[in-house]
Design a protein around this motif. Structure first.
Motif, PDB file in Angstrom:
ATOM      1  N   GLY A 206      15.654  72.943 -37.546  1.00 33.48           N
ATOM      2  CA  GLY A 206      16.157  71.690 -37.012  1.00 33.48           C
ATOM      3  C   GLY A 206      15.753  70.497 -37.858  1.00 33.48           C
ATOM      4  N   VAL A 207      16.568  69.439 -37.780  1.00 29.47           N
ATOM      5  CA  VAL A 207      16.336  68.211 -38.554  1.00 29.47           C
ATOM      6  C   VAL A 207      16.124  67.047 -37.582  1.00 29.47           C
ATOM      7  N   PRO A 208      14.975  66.364 -37.658  1.00 24.39           N
ATOM      8  CA  PRO A 208      14.735  65.239 -36.751  1.00 24.39           C
ATOM      9  C   PRO A 208      15.542  64.008 -37.153  1.00 24.39           C
ATOM     10  N   VAL A 209      16.183  63.366 -36.176  1.00 23.94           N
ATOM     11  CA  VAL A 209      16.929  62.134 -36.417  1.00 23.94           C
ATOM     12  C   VAL A 209      16.527  61.102 -35.370  1.00 23.94           C
ATOM     13  N   CYS A 210      16.655  59.841 -35.734  1.00 26.25           N
ATOM     14  CA  CYS A 210      16.321  58.738 -34.844  1.00 26.25           C
ATOM     15  C   CYS A 210      17.605  58.026 -34.425  1.00 26.25           C
ATOM     16  N   LEU A 224      24.057  61.115 -27.448  1.00 24.02           N
ATOM     17  CA  LEU A 224      22.624  61.083 -27.685  1.00 24.02           C
ATOM     18  C   LEU A 224      22.032  59.762 -27.214  1.00 24.02           C
ATOM     19  N   ASP A 225      20.950  59.846 -26.453  1.00 23.20           N
ATOM     20  CA  ASP A 225      20.244  58.645 -26.001  1.00 23.20           C
ATOM     21  C   ASP A 225      19.355  58.106 -27.114  1.00 23.20           C
ATOM     22  N   PRO A 226      18.940  56.846 -27.018  1.00 25.37           N
ATOM     23  CA  PRO A 226      17.994  56.290 -27.997  1.00 25.37           C
ATOM     24  C   PRO A 226      16.711  57.122 -28.035  1.00 25.37           C
ATOM     25  N   GLY A 227      16.153  57.272 -29.227  1.00 33.62           N
ATOM     26  CA  GLY A 227      14.919  58.038 -29.389  1.00 33.62           C
ATOM     27  C   GLY A 227      15.042  59.067 -30.499  1.00 33.62           C
ATOM     28  N   GLU A 228      14.072  59.962 -30.566  1.00 34.34           N
ATOM     29  CA  GLU A 228      14.026  60.991 -31.594  1.00 34.34           C
ATOM     30  C   GLU A 228      14.655  62.286 -31.074  1.00 34.34           C
ATOM     31  N   HIS A 229      15.483  62.916 -31.908  1.00 35.40           N
ATOM     32  CA  HIS A 229      16.124  64.180 -31.549  1.00 35.40           C
ATOM     33  C   HIS A 229      16.003  65.134 -32.730  1.00 35.40           C
ATOM     34  N   ALA A 349      23.579  55.379 -68.258  1.00 36.38           N
ATOM     35  CA  ALA A 349      22.445  54.958 -69.087  1.00 36.38           C
ATOM     36  C   ALA A 349      21.144  55.590 -68.628  1.00 36.38           C
ATOM     37  N   ASP A 350      21.213  56.403 -67.559  1.00 38.01           N
ATOM     38  CA  ASP A 350      20.052  57.135 -67.053  1.00 38.01           C
ATOM     39  C   ASP A 350      18.964  56.199 -66.528  1.00 38.01           C
ATOM     40  N   GLN A 351      19.373  55.090 -65.942  1.00 32.50           N
ATOM     41  CA  GLN A 351      18.422  54.121 -65.411  1.00 32.50           C
ATOM     42  C   GLN A 351      18.092  54.425 -63.955  1.00 32.50           C
ATOM     43  N   PRO A 352      16.826  54.280 -63.533  1.00 31.25           N
ATOM     44  CA  PRO A 352      16.505  54.396 -62.106  1.00 31.25           C
ATOM     45  C   PRO A 352      17.261  53.320 -61.332  1.00 31.25           C
ATOM     46  N   LEU A 353      17.717  53.655 -60.145  1.00 29.80           N
ATOM     47  CA  LEU A 353      18.500  52.714 -59.342  1.00 29.80           C
ATOM     48  C   LEU A 353      17.620  52.060 -58.276  1.00 29.80           C
ATOM     49  N   THR A 354      17.769  50.754 -58.136  1.00 28.55           N
ATOM     50  CA  THR A 354      17.073  50.014 -57.088  1.00 28.55           C
ATOM     51  C   THR A 354      18.111  49.352 -56.194  1.00 28.55           C
ATOM     52  N   LEU A 355      18.052  49.643 -54.917  1.00 27.29           N
ATOM     53  CA  LEU A 355      18.990  49.063 -53.956  1.00 27.29           C
ATOM     54  C   LEU A 355      18.548  47.661 -53.572  1.00 27.29           C
ATOM     55  N   SER A 356      19.498  46.744 -53.501  1.00 26.15           N
ATOM     56  CA  SER A 356      19.190  45.389 -53.044  1.00 26.15           C
ATOM     57  C   SER A 356      19.936  45.052 -51.758  1.00 26.15           C
ATOM     58  N   GLY A 357      20.886  45.926 -51.364  1.00 23.70           N
ATOM     59  CA  GLY A 357      21.647  45.705 -50.149  1.00 23.70           C
ATOM     60  C   GLY A 357      20.992  46.349 -48.941  1.00 23.70           C
ATOM     61  N   THR A 358      21.715  46.389 -47.835  1.00 22.05           N
ATOM     62  CA  THR A 358      21.213  46.971 -46.600  1.00 22.05           C
ATOM     63  C   THR A 358      21.469  48.474 -46.578  1.00 22.05           C
ATOM     64  N   THR A 359      21.012  49.132 -45.505  1.00 23.59           N
ATOM     65  CA  THR A 359      21.308  50.555 -45.333  1.00 23.59           C
ATOM     66  C   THR A 359      22.729  50.758 -44.835  1.00 23.59           C
ATOM     67  N   GLY A 360      23.419  49.673 -44.476  1.00 25.55           N
ATOM     68  CA  GLY A 360      24.787  49.753 -43.973  1.00 25.55           C
ATOM     69  C   GLY A 360      24.845  49.457 -42.486  1.00 25.55           C
ATOM     70  N   ARG A 361      26.045  49.263 -41.973  1.00 27.17           N
ATOM     71  CA  ARG A 361      26.211  48.878 -40.568  1.00 27.17           C
ATOM     72  C   ARG A 361      25.937  50.024 -39.602  1.00 27.17           C
ATOM     73  N   GLY A 362      25.841  51.245 -40.106  1.00 29.34           N
ATOM     74  CA  GLY A 362      25.642  52.390 -39.218  1.00 29.34           C
ATOM     75  C   GLY A 362      24.201  52.740 -38.935  1.00 29.34           C
ATOM     76  N   THR A 363      23.256  52.147 -39.670  1.00 33.45           N
ATOM     77  CA  THR A 363      21.842  52.470 -39.478  1.00 33.45           C
ATOM     78  C   THR A 363      20.988  51.215 -39.571  1.00 33.45           C
ATOM     79  N   GLU A 364      19.737  51.358 -39.164  1.00 29.22           N
ATOM     80  CA  GLU A 364      18.767  50.278 -39.261  1.00 29.22           C
ATOM     81  C   GLU A 364      17.391  50.886 -39.456  1.00 29.22           C
ATOM     82  N   ALA A 365      16.435  50.066 -39.861  1.00 32.71           N
ATOM     83  CA  ALA A 365      15.086  50.564 -40.120  1.00 32.71           C
ATOM     84  C   ALA A 365      14.463  51.118 -38.842  1.00 32.71           C
ATOM     85  N   ASN A 366      13.732  52.214 -38.985  1.00 31.18           N
ATOM     86  CA  ASN A 366      13.038  52.826 -37.860  1.00 31.18           C
ATOM     87  C   ASN A 366      11.728  52.074 -37.623  1.00 31.18           C
TER      88      ASN A 366
END
Length: 432
Positions: A206-210, A224-229, A349-366
């Motif tokens: 199983g894979v835990p999701v928030c 799914l209710d709010p919380g960890e599943h 160019a094989d450069q490491p990528l750094t994100l400056s935007g959000t995670t998107g409208r479908g998720t938020e920080a836990n």
């Protein structure tokens, strides 16, 4: 640069660079990039146990016939050890019902569409990796693709949705299309169906999701209710397929949700509970390979193992999940320039990528994400220390971090790293 990678252009103009500070203590845990690449990691881990020979044979024997790519060479297979140089691999998730369980509908209920299209890139020095998602409704130019039965070729098309490419020449056509779109050479590819996702999520227990706000989706039966599943099997698959119960109900927020799941799966696979259990490792390898179509270049256990070894020591925060920047157009979405080209110039160019935007409208920080202690703790004076004493100017300070030069992507590129803990923003029926 490795012969496996071909840059779109010589430079990377209009790209901002940033000094990235790595952690002093590396996780040194196996990082399996996304649900599909888990099979590669599992194969090499299996090889460390006494059942290696039997396991390797059984895993390969269970895999469907491989697919020959248009640009694929028949060169020597790499020896066991990290693959030499960088890797570009296309991973496609098909919504075909052929060979799937009856609960997904009749075999002729849908065409063969690639609802998930992701590019895995591993840097040449194996210090970082990225998984880049292309929305299914993105309009692209499709080049002339050879028919799978060898009877000729399909005509090139100037503007069709990327999820139709499996229909025009199968997996090889999807690869040719993404190569044309990005300017990259992609020598490895894999196609997975519903059953593969179900089997793999079950293999790891199983894979835990928030979930931040309740998910209600009558189309996939996901409530799914709010919380960890902790999700596995059919529930995990439906969570990945759900769209109406997320964010704004669109495919872009579904990609955000898939990135959340893949990040959690990576953390689950690298955990001691999974890696220390040879039964889980072997079950994971067989679950994936038995439900995937691989390019000829991936049909060797040795090749899978070599790619896995290249991934295993990459820190979680150096594995970036990104969604290509797109804007709305009639009936779908289109690439936003110059952000789109800048992204793939950075990859070339094989450069490491750094994100400056959000995670998107479908998720938020836990808000309950674990917090790692600062590796450079502030010294606390002891009771015998003279507060007025002057520090010895010749004393050597503890090292803070190592530096990597990375490319800061446009804010229009959404995503997260494998080390980011996020929660799904659900949507109830009354808001649909």
């Amino acid at each position: 640069m490795s012969d496996q990678l071909r840059p779109r252009s010589a430079g990377s103009k209009n790209l901002k660079t940033v000094a990235r500070h790595g952690r002093l203590k590396k996780s040194n845990a196996a990082v399996a990039v996304a649900k599909f690449i888990a099979g590669s990691v599992a194969v090499v881990l299996v090889s460390g146990f006494s059942v290696a020979a039997i396991a390797a044979y059984d895993v390969v024997a269970s895999a469907p016939p491989s697919v020959h790519l248009a640009n694929e060479s028949n060169g020597p297979v790499p020896s066991i050890g990290a693959i030499d140089g960088g890797v570009n691999m296309l991973v496609v998730g098909s919504d075909s019902r052929v060979g799937q369980e009856a609960r997904f509908g009749p075999e002729d209920s849908t065409g063969d569409l690639n609802d998930v299209t992701m590019l895995l890139h591993i840097s040449e020095d194996h210090s970082n990796a990225s998984v880049i998602s292309f929305p299914r409704d993105m309009f692209v130019a499709i080049p002339s693709c050879p028919k799978e039965d060898g009877s000729g070729s399909y005509s090139a098309m100037s503007s069709l949705k990327i999820n139709t490419t499996l229909t025009y020449g199968g997996l090889a056509c999807t690869v040719l299309t993404v190569e044309k779109l990005t300017g990259l050479s992609i020598p490895f590819a894999a196609e997975v169906q519903f059953s593969g996702v179900m089997a793999m999520s079950s293999a790891v227990g199983g894979v835990p999701v928030c979930v931040a706000t309740r998910i209600e989706d009558e189309y996939t039966g996901t409530f799914l209710d709010p919380g960890e599943h902790t999700l596995e099997g059919y529930e995990a698959l439906q969570f990945l397929r759900t769209r109406h119960g997320l964010g704004d109900g669109g495919d872009l927020t579904r990609i955000n949700n898939q990135q959340l799941f893949m990040s959690s799966l990576v953390r689950t696979i690298k955990s001691a509970d999974t890696l220390a259990d040879p039964t889980k490792v072997y079950a994971l390898a067989k679950a994936v390979t038995a439900n995937m179509r691989l390019s000829d270049s991936l049909s060797s256990v040795t090749t899978l193992a070599s790619i896995a070894i290249a991934l295993k020591d990459i820190d979680l925060d150096q594995v970036v999940f990104a969604q290509v920047p797109t804007g709305s157009t009639t009936g779908g979405v289109k690439a936003v320039q110059p952000a789109f080209d800048n992204l793939f110039e950075a990859v070339a160019a094989d450069q490491p990528l750094t994100l400056s935007g959000t995670t998107g409208r479908g998720t938020e920080a836990n808000p309950n994400a674990p917090v790692e202690p600062d590796p450079v703790a502030t010294a606390v004076p002891s009771a015998t220390t003279d507060p007025a004493a002057t520090a010895d100017p010749t004393a050597t300070e503890a090292p803070v971090a190592t530096e990597d030069t990375g490319v800061v992507l446009s804010e229009s590129v959404t995503g997260q790293t494998a080390g980011d803990y996020t929660c799904t923003r659900g949507r109830t029926l009354e808001n649909q």
